[in-house]
Design an enzyme around this catalytic site. Structure first.
Site, mmCIF file in Angstrom:
data_model
loop_
_atom_site.group_PDB
_atom_site.id
_atom_site.type_symbol
_atom_site.label_atom_id
_atom_site.label_comp_id
_atom_site.label_asym_id
_atom_site.label_seq_id
_atom_site.Cartn_x
_atom_site.Cartn_y
_atom_site.Cartn_z
ATOM 1 N N ASN A 183 0.869 -1.177 0.000
ATOM 2 C CA ASN A 183 0.000 0.000 0.000
ATOM 3 C C ASN A 183 0.907 1.228 0.000
ATOM 4 O O ASN A 183 1.414 1.624 1.040
ATOM 5 C CB ASN A 183 -0.892 -0.031 1.249
ATOM 6 C CG ASN A 183 -1.757 1.214 1.360
ATOM 7 O OD1 ASN A 183 -1.849 1.993 0.404
ATOM 8 N ND2 ASN A 183 -2.375 1.401 2.512
ATOM 9 N N TRP A 184 1.086 1.782 -1.190
ATOM 10 C CA TRP A 184 1.998 2.935 -1.310
ATOM 11 C C TRP A 184 1.369 4.217 -0.778
ATOM 12 O O TRP A 184 2.030 5.248 -0.705
ATOM 13 C CB TRP A 184 2.384 3.131 -2.775
ATOM 14 C CG TRP A 184 3.431 2.163 -3.267
ATOM 15 C CD1 TRP A 184 4.195 1.315 -2.516
ATOM 16 C CD2 TRP A 184 3.835 1.972 -4.633
ATOM 17 N NE1 TRP A 184 5.050 0.609 -3.334
ATOM 18 C CE2 TRP A 184 4.848 0.995 -4.632
ATOM 19 C CE3 TRP A 184 3.451 2.541 -5.855
ATOM 20 C CZ2 TRP A 184 5.478 0.569 -5.812
ATOM 21 C CZ3 TRP A 184 4.071 2.112 -7.024
ATOM 22 C CH2 TRP A 184 5.079 1.140 -6.991
ATOM 23 N N LYS A 185 0.087 4.187 -0.500
ATOM 24 C CA LYS A 185 -0.634 5.391 -0.042
ATOM 25 C C LYS A 185 -0.396 6.544 -1.027
ATOM 26 O O LYS A 185 -0.240 6.283 -2.221
ATOM 27 C CB LYS A 185 -0.217 5.742 1.387
ATOM 28 C CG LYS A 185 -0.334 4.518 2.298
ATOM 29 C CD LYS A 185 -0.303 4.838 3.759
ATOM 30 C CE LYS A 185 -0.426 3.541 4.551
ATOM 31 N NZ LYS A 185 -0.517 3.747 5.985
ATOM 32 N N GLU A 207 -7.469 4.821 7.092
ATOM 33 C CA GLU A 207 -7.316 6.235 6.713
ATOM 34 C C GLU A 207 -8.542 6.706 5.926
ATOM 35 O O GLU A 207 -8.965 7.858 6.047
ATOM 36 C CB GLU A 207 -6.016 6.423 5.913
ATOM 37 C CG GLU A 207 -4.799 6.341 6.830
ATOM 38 C CD GLU A 207 -3.536 5.804 6.187
ATOM 39 O OE1 GLU A 207 -3.419 5.813 4.944
ATOM 40 O OE2 GLU A 207 -2.644 5.349 6.944
ATOM 41 N N SER A 217 2.673 -1.733 10.574
ATOM 42 C CA SER A 217 4.108 -1.708 10.910
ATOM 43 C C SER A 217 4.815 -3.033 10.639
ATOM 44 O O SER A 217 5.710 -3.432 11.379
ATOM 45 C CB SER A 217 4.310 -1.262 12.361
ATOM 46 O OG SER A 217 3.834 0.059 12.540
ATOM 47 N N HIS A 259 -9.612 0.926 4.189
ATOM 48 C CA HIS A 259 -8.433 1.265 4.977
ATOM 49 C C HIS A 259 -8.823 2.262 6.077
ATOM 50 O O HIS A 259 -9.676 3.124 5.865
ATOM 51 C CB HIS A 259 -7.360 1.867 4.071
ATOM 52 C CG HIS A 259 -6.039 1.964 4.755
ATOM 53 N ND1 HIS A 259 -5.742 2.991 5.613
ATOM 54 C CD2 HIS A 259 -4.976 1.146 4.749
ATOM 55 C CE1 HIS A 259 -4.524 2.794 6.095
ATOM 56 N NE2 HIS A 259 -4.034 1.688 5.588
ATOM 57 N N GLY A 291 2.504 -0.935 4.420
ATOM 58 C CA GLY A 291 2.583 0.470 4.051
ATOM 59 C C GLY A 291 4.027 0.907 3.871
ATOM 60 O O GLY A 291 4.667 0.627 2.856
ATOM 61 N N GLY A 292 4.567 1.571 4.875
ATOM 62 C CA GLY A 292 5.902 2.181 4.802
ATOM 63 C C GLY A 292 6.981 1.282 4.207
ATOM 64 O O GLY A 292 7.747 1.704 3.316
ATOM 65 N N GLU A 338 -5.988 -4.783 10.387
ATOM 66 C CA GLU A 338 -5.028 -3.698 10.585
ATOM 67 C C GLU A 338 -5.446 -2.865 11.795
ATOM 68 O O GLU A 338 -6.216 -1.901 11.649
ATOM 69 C CB GLU A 338 -4.987 -2.795 9.356
ATOM 70 C CG GLU A 338 -4.500 -3.475 8.110
ATOM 71 C CD GLU A 338 -3.954 -2.448 7.137
ATOM 72 O OE1 GLU A 338 -2.737 -2.428 6.923
ATOM 73 O OE2 GLU A 338 -4.735 -1.649 6.628
ATOM 74 N N GLY A 362 1.589 2.636 10.743
ATOM 75 C CA GLY A 362 2.535 3.735 10.623
ATOM 76 C C GLY A 362 3.118 4.204 11.941
ATOM 77 O O GLY A 362 3.718 5.274 12.015
HETATM 78 P P1 PGA Z 1 2.315 0.586 7.741
HETATM 79 O O1 PGA Z 1 0.921 0.780 6.990
HETATM 80 O O2 PGA Z 1 2.881 -0.738 7.252
HETATM 81 O O3 PGA Z 1 3.136 1.752 7.313
HETATM 82 O O4 PGA Z 1 2.035 0.554 9.197
HETATM 83 C C1 PGA Z 1 0.050 -0.304 6.800
HETATM 84 C C2 PGA Z 1 -1.188 0.186 6.103
HETATM 85 O O5 PGA Z 1 -1.574 1.332 6.317
HETATM 86 O O6 PGA Z 1 -1.817 -0.548 5.320
#
Ligand code: PGA
Length: 242
Positions: free
Chosen positions: A9-11, A98, A206, A96, A227-228, A168, A174
């Protein structure tokens, strides 16, 4: 045995040139054949990503991170399922935290989006998870249950097999504070009771190259939503091969 699935997930990161470089670097690392991989990018990047993956013959599904549930019409600023398919997307992330938290997406809206994804032949990665207060109050499972029951309302068992579901916990996204393998296992084993055997259940929050292998050893963890650590090809590759 379910095939492991790794979803990047590159966001809201990267531009077109970054996408091409990422794919070139990942192609050089030789992905294992026995896993499935999805990369989800911003709408503007999906055609570049899809084309590049095809040019490199990389067996990775290009994905978006959202869609609107109507096929077309007066919905300024939105992108529909048919438009996503036309842009080369084969999958989409929905639900998600977010999207839920910043953009106010409810379980009811997400249910419509999930149905639209399935109708348009897009593989959906549907995200659920409690926040810190909900966990502290002992309500984590209730929250996840409601997100699943309302998010998947009206879906047949065969539709549920066209989806992967990611647990999640919001407090782990994050933050560098991932769920323990035991916490992830407990929730995913609970979530398993809502889905057919073939539905992959992922952990997200994470995940990195240090914690991936111990999490993957848990029987209910079928892969990750990352994500990250998915922004750098070497880190993403190390998680895939953990
Ligand atoms: P993260 O993000 O790995 O940076 O914690 C995961 C996500 O938001 O899907």
């Amino acid at each position: 045995m379910r095939k492991k699935l790794f979803v990047a997930n590159w966001k809201m990161n990267k531009k077109m040139a970054d996408v091409r470089d990422f794919c070139d670097d990942l192609a050089a690392l030789n992905l294992p054949a026995e896993v499935d991989v999805i990369i989800s990018a911003s709408f503007t990047l999906v055609p570049t990503l899809a084309k590049k993956l095809q040019d490199l013959s990389l067996p990775i599904l290009p994905a978006a991170q959202n869609l609107f549930y109507e096929d077309s019409g007066a919905f300024t600023g939105e992108v529909s399922g048919p438009q996503l398919v036309d842009s080369g997307a084969k999958a989409v992330i929905l639900g998600h935290s977010e999207r839920r938290r910043i953009f106010g997406e409810t379980n009811e809206v997400l249910n419509k989006k999930l149905k639209a994804a399935i109708k348009n032949g897009l593989f959906a990665v549907f995200s659920v998870g409690e926040n810190e207060e909900e966990r502290a109050a002992g309500k984590a499972k209730d929250v996840v249950k409601q997100q699943i029951e309302e998010g998947f309302a009206g879906l047949s068992e065969s539709d549920k097999a066209k989806v992967a579901v990611a647990y999640e916990p919001v407090w782990a996204i994050g933050t560098g504070k991932n769920a323990t393998p035991e916490q992830a296992e407990e929730m995913l084993a609970y979530m398993r009771t809502f889905f057919p055997d073939s539905t992959r259940l992922l952990y997200g929050g994470s995940v990195n190259e240090q914690n991936a292998s111990v999490l993957l050893q848990k029987p209910s963890v079928d892969g990750f939503l990352i994500g990250g650590a998915s922004l750098v090809p070497e880190s993403f590759y190390k998680i895939i091969t953990a």
